[in-house]
Each structure stands twice: as C-alpha cells, then as structure tokens.
Enzyme design. Structure first.
Site, PDB file in Angstrom:
ATOM      1  N   LYS A   1      -3.622 -33.601  -9.682  1.00 33.66           N
ATOM      2  CA  LYS A   1      -3.310 -34.608 -10.698  1.00 33.66           C
ATOM      3  C   LYS A   1      -3.825 -35.977 -10.241  1.00 33.66           C
ATOM      4  CE  LYS A   1      -0.128 -36.288 -13.999  1.00 33.66           C
ATOM      5  NZ  LYS A   1       1.093 -36.199 -14.721  1.00 33.66           N
TER       6      LYS A   1
ATOM      7  N   ASN B   1      -4.278 -31.651 -20.454  1.00 32.01           N
ATOM      8  CA  ASN B   1      -3.669 -31.029 -21.643  1.00 32.01           C
ATOM      9  C   ASN B   1      -4.102 -29.575 -21.814  1.00 32.01           C
ATOM     10  OD1 ASN B   1      -2.363 -33.417 -22.315  1.00 32.01           O
ATOM     11  ND2 ASN B   1      -4.197 -34.212 -23.323  1.00 32.01           N
TER      12      ASN B   1
ATOM     13  N   HIS C   1      -2.064 -27.115 -23.740  1.00 30.98           N
ATOM     14  CA  HIS C   1      -1.034 -27.882 -24.447  1.00 30.98           C
ATOM     15  C   HIS C   1      -1.227 -27.940 -25.967  1.00 30.98           C
ATOM     16  CE1 HIS C   1       0.207 -28.983 -20.453  1.00 30.98           C
ATOM     17  NE2 HIS C   1       1.177 -29.757 -20.909  1.00 30.98           N
TER      18      HIS C   1
ATOM     19  N   GLU D   1      -5.978 -41.929 -19.938  1.00 32.59           N
ATOM     20  CA  GLU D   1      -6.307 -40.777 -20.788  1.00 32.59           C
ATOM     21  C   GLU D   1      -7.357 -41.082 -21.854  1.00 32.59           C
ATOM     22  OE1 GLU D   1      -2.819 -38.376 -21.695  1.00 32.59           O
ATOM     23  OE2 GLU D   1      -3.907 -37.427 -23.318  1.00 32.59           O
TER      24      GLU D   1
ATOM     25  N   LYS E   1       3.018 -41.981 -16.643  1.00 31.02           N
ATOM     26  CA  LYS E   1       3.406 -41.902 -18.057  1.00 31.02           C
ATOM     27  C   LYS E   1       4.924 -42.018 -18.162  1.00 31.02           C
ATOM     28  CE  LYS E   1      -0.254 -39.205 -20.251  1.00 31.02           C
ATOM     29  NZ  LYS E   1      -0.602 -37.923 -20.903  1.00 31.02           N
TER      30      LYS E   1
ATOM     31  N   HIS F   1       8.959 -25.757 -21.774  1.00 30.83           N
ATOM     32  CA  HIS F   1       7.644 -26.392 -21.827  1.00 30.83           C
ATOM     33  C   HIS F   1       6.609 -25.583 -21.028  1.00 30.83           C
ATOM     34  CE1 HIS F   1       4.630 -29.494 -22.094  1.00 30.83           C
ATOM     35  NE2 HIS F   1       4.492 -29.457 -20.779  1.00 30.83           N
TER      36      HIS F   1
ATOM     37  N   ARG G   1      -8.541 -37.431 -18.107  1.00 33.42           N
ATOM     38  CA  ARG G   1      -7.105 -37.100 -18.081  1.00 33.42           C
ATOM     39  C   ARG G   1      -6.720 -36.144 -19.197  1.00 33.42           C
ATOM     40  NH1 ARG G   1      -2.046 -41.009 -16.325  1.00 33.42           N
ATOM     41  NH2 ARG G   1      -0.470 -39.391 -16.494  1.00 33.42           N
TER      42      ARG G   1
ATOM     43  N   HIS H   1       2.121 -26.921 -27.094  1.00 32.17           N
ATOM     44  CA  HIS H   1       3.036 -27.844 -27.783  1.00 32.17           C
ATOM     45  C   HIS H   1       3.457 -27.285 -29.129  1.00 32.17           C
ATOM     46  CE1 HIS H   1       2.008 -31.843 -25.571  1.00 32.17           C
ATOM     47  NE2 HIS H   1       3.099 -31.290 -25.096  1.00 32.17           N
TER      48      HIS H   1
ATOM     49  N   GLU I   1       2.997 -25.027 -15.530  1.00 25.57           N
ATOM     50  CA  GLU I   1       2.172 -26.211 -15.217  1.00 25.57           C
ATOM     51  C   GLU I   1       1.430 -26.023 -13.894  1.00 25.57           C
ATOM     52  OE1 GLU I   1       1.386 -28.805 -16.976  1.00 25.57           O
ATOM     53  OE2 GLU I   1       2.936 -29.131 -18.475  1.00 25.57           O
TER      54      GLU I   1
ATOM     55  N   ARG J   1      10.163 -57.611 -18.906  1.00 30.62           N
ATOM     56  CA  ARG J   1       8.728 -57.361 -19.146  1.00 30.62           C
ATOM     57  C   ARG J   1       8.064 -56.609 -17.986  1.00 30.62           C
ATOM     58  NH1 ARG J   1       9.405 -62.543 -21.084  1.00 30.62           N
ATOM     59  NH2 ARG J   1       9.496 -62.572 -23.353  1.00 30.62           N
TER      60      ARG J   1
HETATM   61  N1  GLY Z   1       1.250 -34.515 -18.156  1.00 29.14           N
HETATM   62  C1  GLY Z   1      -0.073 -34.888 -18.444  1.00 29.14           C
HETATM   63  C2  GLY Z   1      -0.425 -36.241 -17.956  1.00 29.14           C
HETATM   64  O1  GLY Z   1       0.297 -36.820 -17.174  1.00 29.14           O
HETATM   65  O2  GLY Z   1      -1.418 -36.775 -18.359  1.00 29.14           O
END
Ligand code: GLY
Length: 366
Positions: free
Chosen positions: A229, A247, A250, A239, A145, A266, A243, A254, A187, A123
């Site tokens: 970031k 994107n 994107h 997000e 993430k 990417h 956040r 995407h 990026e 957990r």
């Molecule tokens: N790659 C975008 C983020 O980490 O929110």
C-alpha cells in the site's frame, strides 16, 4: 519477535508504520517522538475501549501527555455525522490545542472517524493510528483516507489526513472474532494479486486463517501488505491514478456488499468481486489463462466466497451507483497476472458484459 518498520513518504507527510507483537506500550513514546504536543485524546469504540484503552492511555501518560478518552457506540451504523460531532465536542471538552494529537485505537470505523475529526478540529490537528483489526492494519490505517457514511453510501464525506505514526500490534488480533479475521483476508489476497506474487504464494501454501498461524507470520504478512500500500500511496496520495488499483475487486465487491445490505463482510465481498472480475477478464482474453482458478483457490482456502448468486441487474444497479463512476464509464481494475493489474476504462455496456460473464457462473445465473 523482531519489529517491522515500514517508511511511508507521501507528498503531504512522511511517517513510519510499526508492526510487531506486544508493542501497544510503545504508542506513547512514538507519538511523543513524531507529534509532540501536550495533550492527546484517545478515540475508541465501545468494544475496543475495555480491551486496550487503559494500556494506550498509560503509555501516553508515561510519555508525559495529559491523555483523555472519547468513546462511541461500536458499529458501522454509527459511522455518521452525529458521532463525528460528539467526537469533535469531546476534543473541545478535552481542550486540545492546535499542537495536540488524536490517537485512533480500533478498527476501520474508528480510524476513519477519528481521522476525520482530527482533519476538522481547529482546521486540522495531528492523528496517530493504532489499528486493532486486520482490515485496519493492512488497509485503512495507512494512506490517510478518513470519512463518515452518508445515506447515499459509505465513506461519501471525508478528507485526506496522513497519520504522524501507525502502530499495529498483532497481539490485538487475538481478541478479534475469527469470522472478522477471515473476512479481512479478502484485502490481503487482493494485495497479493495486485503487486506481490511471493505474498500470494505464501497465502496459497500457508493460509492466514490456519489454526497453526503464528504472530510472527501475521506480522510478516501485515508488514508486506503495508509495504504494498505504501508503494501505491507514495506514488499517488489522492487517487488520481495508481491508487485506483487498490480498488481491485471493489467495483463488483462494493455492489455485492451493498446489495447484501452490508450483511456480507467487506473482505468477503471484495474476494467475490475479485473472482468475478478475474473470470470475466480471462474469458475476454484480457488476462493470463488460469488466473481466475488460482485466485479462487486461495479465496476458498481462506473460507471466502468466490462468486455471488445476486441477479446481474442488481449487481449492475449498485455497481453503476458507485462513487468511482465517471459519467458513462467506470475505471475497472483488471488482474492481468498475479502481481500485475491494469486500469481499463469500460463503458456501462462493457461492465454489463463483465458481470454477465464473471458473476453467477457457479450457479444457474448465466
Ligand atoms: N482502501 C483503498 C485506499 O486506501 O485507497
């Protein structure tokens, strides 16, 4: 060369990102200082393990850890539950306890999957991120993430787990294929457009893909990207708002990436998506005049695409299946000027207009 240390302070955890050259041997002492525990499992793919696993394992053992190695077959196609399961079984075989640590060494696929394994095992145990690709250094290793892919799309099953420390050794980029390095610059450019006109101008005058680049320049650019970031994830870890600005490029990127069946990288897809949205935003009067050409030029200087010849219907089909869609609207990140973006909630009709105006303008796809 001096080392850069960027402090991240999210709601769930504070940690440092160390960026330098030849600092892999610091992984052990840094994990010891930030995570404690007695055992660690280093997770690597089959490309990265022969290059860096021994150095990282030696550093961890030198810091007093009982360290084991878990490897999996390299490739985005292996970012799946079956690989995650084998990593989790590896953690159990290594008898890691709740106080122990997963150390992810590699690119984005490794960081995402090892991070998710750490989030699930018992957990939740700690994870340290040791990114070895440019994309992982400037983006995926920071911000917590983690994910695996589903049949329905990339990164659709995951969790947030902030690392205890990130160690980015730019010397590892010496072994990265030039094509992948260039792709990741998409990026980097995105971050400049998003929040840092100074970084953007540095990329204009000294493209990162130049053969004259130095480790010092790369470390400086990586640290700037991490700081950008950091500012975003400190303000909005999960997000809900700010956040989403990460994107930028994107929504269309995407779609372009998926429609190419992931043959286009990417970062290259993000660069094309960014140029398309910038062209449309300028024509629609949402952004400063000249911004699209400015962004196109820096993408071109990095050998990145600035457009797509995919049919508009194909782009729309993929863009409207994006996981960031909210019912009948999409939150589109729009560049206003270099260093400033805005989130616009657009209807699918408005998005279609953006695609029509911004995509395929350099061919016969009007
Ligand atoms: N790659 C975008 C983020 O980490 O929110």
């Amino acid at each position: 060369m001096s080392k850069h240390i960027v402090d991240v302070r999210t709601t769930s955890r504070a940690y440092e990102v160390h960026v330098g050259c030849g600092i892999l041997n610091e992984v052990g002492p840094l994990v010891r200082a930030t995570a404690g525990g007695t055992a660690v499992a280093v997770v690597c793919d089959s490309n990265v393990a022969p290059l860096y696993a021994t150095r990282v394992l030696d550093s961890l053992r030198g810091a007093g850890y009982c360290a084991s190695l878990i490897t999996f077959a390299a490739g985005e196609e292996n970012k799946r539950f079956s690989t995650l399961e084998s990593i989790l079984e590896g953690l159990a075989d290594a008898e890691l306890s709740r106080d122990d640590v997963v150390v992810a060494v590699g690119g984005g696929v490794t960081g995402d999957m090892a991070g998710l394994a750490a989030a699930l095992y018992l957990r939740g145990i700690k994870v340290a991120q040791v990114p070895t690709s440019l994309l992982a250094m400037v983006d995926s290793s920071v911000g917590g993430k983690t994910a695996v892919d589903l049949q329905a799309g990339k990164n659709l099953a995951g969790a947030f787990l902030q690392p205890c420390v990130v160690v980015a050794d730019v010397e590892c980029l010496h072994t990265l294929e030039q094509e992948l390095f260039a792709d990741s610059c998409g990026e980097v450019i995105k971050h400049g457009v998003l929040a840092d006109p100074e970084l953007f101008e540095e990329l204009v005058s000294n493209p990162l893909t130049s053969s004259a680049r130095t480790d010092e320049q790369v470390a400086h650019v990586v640290a700037k990207n991490v700081a950008i970031k950091r500012d975003v994830v400190n303000a909005d870890e999960t997000e809900r708002g700010l956040r989403q600005t990460l994107n930028l490029g994107h929504t269309l990127g995407h779609a372009i990436e998926a429609a190419s069946n992931y043959q286009l990288g990417h970062g290259s897809s993000v660069a094309a998506g960014l140029c398309c949205v910038a062209r449309a935003a300028e024509k629609l009067g949402w952004s400063e005049a000249g911004i699209a050409r400015h962004i196109e030029r820096v993408c071109e200087a990095h050998g990145l695409p600035t457009d797509t010849q995919l049919p508009h219907e194909t782009i729309m089909r993929y863009a409207t299946h994006d996981k960031k869609r909210h019912g009948g609207t999409v939150n589109l990140v729009v560049p206003i000027r270099i260093g400033k973006v805005e989130i616009r909630t657009v209807t699918l009709d408005e998005l279609e207009k953006v695609v029509r105006i911004g995509c395929g303008t350099q061919g016969d796809n009007r």
